[in-house]
Motif scaffolding. Structure first.
Motif, PDB file in Angstrom:
ATOM      1  N   GLN A 143       0.864  -1.179   0.000  1.00  0.00           N
ATOM      2  CA  GLN A 143       0.000   0.000   0.000  1.00  0.00           C
ATOM      3  C   GLN A 143       0.903   1.233   0.000  1.00  0.00           C
ATOM      4  O   GLN A 143       2.104   1.133   0.238  1.00  0.00           O
ATOM      5  N   CYS A 144       0.308   2.385  -0.266  1.00  0.00           N
ATOM      6  CA  CYS A 144       1.053   3.644  -0.247  1.00  0.00           C
ATOM      7  C   CYS A 144       1.433   3.993   1.197  1.00  0.00           C
ATOM      8  O   CYS A 144       0.649   3.799   2.127  1.00  0.00           O
ATOM      9  N   LEU A 145       2.647   4.510   1.389  1.00  0.00           N
ATOM     10  CA  LEU A 145       3.082   4.896   2.740  1.00  0.00           C
ATOM     11  C   LEU A 145       2.304   6.109   3.243  1.00  0.00           C
ATOM     12  O   LEU A 145       2.061   6.233   4.446  1.00  0.00           O
ATOM     13  N   PRO A 147      -0.996   7.267   3.337  1.00  0.00           N
ATOM     14  CA  PRO A 147      -1.342   6.730   2.017  1.00  0.00           C
ATOM     15  C   PRO A 147      -2.192   7.739   1.245  1.00  0.00           C
ATOM     16  O   PRO A 147      -2.973   8.471   1.834  1.00  0.00           O
ATOM     17  N   CYS A 148      -2.007   7.737  -0.102  1.00  0.00           N
ATOM     18  CA  CYS A 148      -2.754   8.681  -0.930  1.00  0.00           C
ATOM     19  C   CYS A 148      -4.130   8.148  -1.293  1.00  0.00           C
ATOM     20  O   CYS A 148      -4.994   8.913  -1.725  1.00  0.00           O
ATOM     21  N   SER A 149      -4.317   6.817  -1.168  1.00  0.00           N
ATOM     22  CA  SER A 149      -5.609   6.194  -1.468  1.00  0.00           C
ATOM     23  C   SER A 149      -5.698   4.896  -0.681  1.00  0.00           C
ATOM     24  O   SER A 149      -4.754   4.546   0.038  1.00  0.00           O
ATOM     25  N   ARG A 175       7.244   1.559  -5.339  1.00  0.00           N
ATOM     26  CA  ARG A 175       6.588   2.876  -5.370  1.00  0.00           C
ATOM     27  C   ARG A 175       5.087   2.712  -5.491  1.00  0.00           C
ATOM     28  O   ARG A 175       4.607   1.754  -6.097  1.00  0.00           O
ATOM     29  N   CYS A 176       4.362   3.691  -4.975  1.00  0.00           N
ATOM     30  CA  CYS A 176       2.916   3.745  -5.156  1.00  0.00           C
ATOM     31  C   CYS A 176       2.622   4.096  -6.621  1.00  0.00           C
ATOM     32  O   CYS A 176       3.132   5.097  -7.126  1.00  0.00           O
ATOM     33  N   PRO A 177       1.797   3.276  -7.308  1.00  0.00           N
ATOM     34  CA  PRO A 177       1.509   3.563  -8.722  1.00  0.00           C
ATOM     35  C   PRO A 177       0.628   4.804  -8.910  1.00  0.00           C
ATOM     36  O   PRO A 177       0.516   5.312 -10.025  1.00  0.00           O
ATOM     37  N   HIS A 178       0.049   5.315  -7.847  1.00  0.00           N
ATOM     38  CA  HIS A 178      -0.887   6.444  -7.953  1.00  0.00           C
ATOM     39  C   HIS A 178      -0.196   7.781  -7.718  1.00  0.00           C
ATOM     40  O   HIS A 178      -0.461   8.751  -8.420  1.00  0.00           O
ATOM     41  N   CYS A 179       0.724   7.858  -6.723  1.00  0.00           N
ATOM     42  CA  CYS A 179       1.357   9.141  -6.417  1.00  0.00           C
ATOM     43  C   CYS A 179       2.876   9.101  -6.563  1.00  0.00           C
ATOM     44  O   CYS A 179       3.537  10.138  -6.483  1.00  0.00           O
ATOM     45  N   GLY A 180       3.453   7.906  -6.758  1.00  0.00           N
ATOM     46  CA  GLY A 180       4.893   7.787  -6.976  1.00  0.00           C
ATOM     47  C   GLY A 180       5.724   7.810  -5.705  1.00  0.00           C
ATOM     48  O   GLY A 180       6.939   7.640  -5.756  1.00  0.00           O
TER      49      GLY A 180
HETATM   50 ZN   LIG Z   1       0.361   6.960  -3.048  1.00  0.00          ZN
END
Ligand SMILES: [Zn+2]
Length: 282
Positions: A143-145, A147-149, A175-180
């Motif tokens: 998951q995003c650290l 988190p962005c989503s 990396r998060c595919p949504h926010c990088g």
């Molecule tokens: Zn993210």
């Protein structure tokens, strides 16, 4: 310990309970993995034996396993989790997993797993992924650290390269595919208000729906001490619904009633002893 040295009465009772149940719940803590060669993080001593670099830096498990460590020292946090991810991918589950699966699949409603382990060993052993509830999440998902989503995705694309002696990640973290920004394991850590829990919550709902069909549930609890109470607590809720308990634990094998079975043994030894007893019936 040789299985025949275990108390006969408890083994007999466990075998009877397995033959009488119509659905099996395998409730597993970290102790089930010891017989597969996985490290036991019990106390600083065991943790630092597995990760000497963290011992030298006096970083305990609760600090290493935290979102704060991913922000403060990403290479160290991902060194720790990357090492574990590679270890769990390479580990072959011991023979006890196949015994549990065979016993459960012989019951009318089959088998469901409840585990605080994040290592994915039940799925690796061939258990139906739709019948596993990982109450603390899974290291095989990210998951995003931030988190962005609330996105959760597979860790399969990430191959960690870790300097095990230094406990540091050598390649780029996922990396998060949504926010990088950096990704982290989809695991409930210590001091963690950011765990995305919908994957685990869906697993919990599937387990609850399944339980509603089971008339005579049996919990076989393995390697779940009193220090981390989530697995024991879950088993307790099944007992209050009329279920019975087989507890296999080398140090804390006491059971709530005389109709349950407490076997003071490691997971594999205990399961092999029950299997030997069950073979007498067939
Ligand atoms: Zn993210």
């Amino acid at each position: 310990m040789h299985p025949t040295s275990l108390p006969t009465a408890a083994i007999d009772r466990a075998a009877d309970l397995i033959r009488q149940a119509d659905g099996l719940i395998v409730a597993a803590g970290a102790g089930i993995g010891v017989d597969s060669g996985l490290p036991d993080f019990r106390g600083n001593e065991g943790f630092w034996r597995a990760y000497p670099a963290l011992g030298q830096a006096r970083i305990d498990f609760t600090s290493a396993a935290s979102p704060a460590m991913f922000r403060r020292d990403p290479a160290l946090a991902w060194g720790f989790y990357g090492h574990r991810l590679a270890l769990y991918r390479d580990t072959v589950p011991h023979a006890g997993f196949a015994l549990l699966q065979a016993w459960g699949e012989a019951m009318p409603h089959g088998v469901h797993v409840f585990t605080s382990n994040v290592d994915g060993q039940f799925q690796k052993a061939g258990f139906d992924p739709d019948r596993v509830h990982e109450c603390h999440g899974s290291i095989h998902h990210l998951q995003c650290l931030a988190p962005c989503s609330d996105a959760v995705w597979s860790a399969d694309e990430f191959s960690p390269h870790v300097d095990a002696a230094a406990c540091r990640l050598l390649n780029a973290p996922p990396r998060c595919p949504h926010c990088g920004r950096m990704a982290r394991p989809n695991i409930l850590m210590f001091g963690d208000g950011e765990w995305i829990e919908h994957r685990s919550a869906r697993q919990a709902a599937r387990l609850e729906r399944w339980l509603q069909q089971v008339q005579r549930p049996l919990v076989i609890e393995l390697g779940a001490g009193t220090a981390i109470p989530s697995v024991r607590h879950f088993g307790g809720t099944i007992l209050r619904r009329g279920g019975r308990l087989v507890r296999i634990n080398p140090r804390e094998a006491e059971v709530p009633t005389a109709r349950d079975a407490g076997i003071a043994a490691g997971a594999l030894d205990g399961l092999l002893a029950i299997a030997a007893r069950l073979r007498h019936y067939t």
